[in-house]
Motif scaffolding. Structure first.
Motif: not given
Length: 107
Positions: A48-54
């Motif tokens: 799913x190639x996740x990315x997080x933004x703080x």
């Protein structure tokens, strides 16, 4: 931020360095079986190639709450959800985590 950077780089080794060997990870109703964090994260990073933004952090010492936005791809469609991660810490390593996600990762 090191933990989020490792997650976004899909660096499973660096990500797991923040966890105690017997750490528990629960997201929604699913708890990753003991010893399977590496497989769990590696599969997610590839599929799913996740990315997080703080967004923000609440530091309670041995318990930390982090507000994030996650983006990922599921079924060929880009998705976004707000989430809160609660981490229990011991000696600077995550021993337990509980992820509260707005909506569903499959939605």
């Amino acid at each position: 931020m090191r933990h989020i950077d490792a997650f976004n780089a899909h660096d499973v080794d660096a990500l797991l360095a923040d966890f105690a060997p017997d750490a528990q990870w629960t997201t929604g109703d699913y708890t990753v079986p003991a010893g399977e964090l590496r497989e769990f994260f590696a599969t997610a990073m590839e599929s799913i190639t996740p990315q997080l933004t703080f967004r923000r952090l609440i530091d309670g010492g041995d318990v930390v709450a982090v507000e994030l936005t996650e983006t990922w791809t599921h079924g060929g469609r880009d998705r976004t959800a707000s989430l809160v991660a609660i981490f229990d810490l011991l000696d600077g390593r995550i021993t337990r985590s509980k992820i509260y996600r707005e909506g569903s990762a499959d939605a």
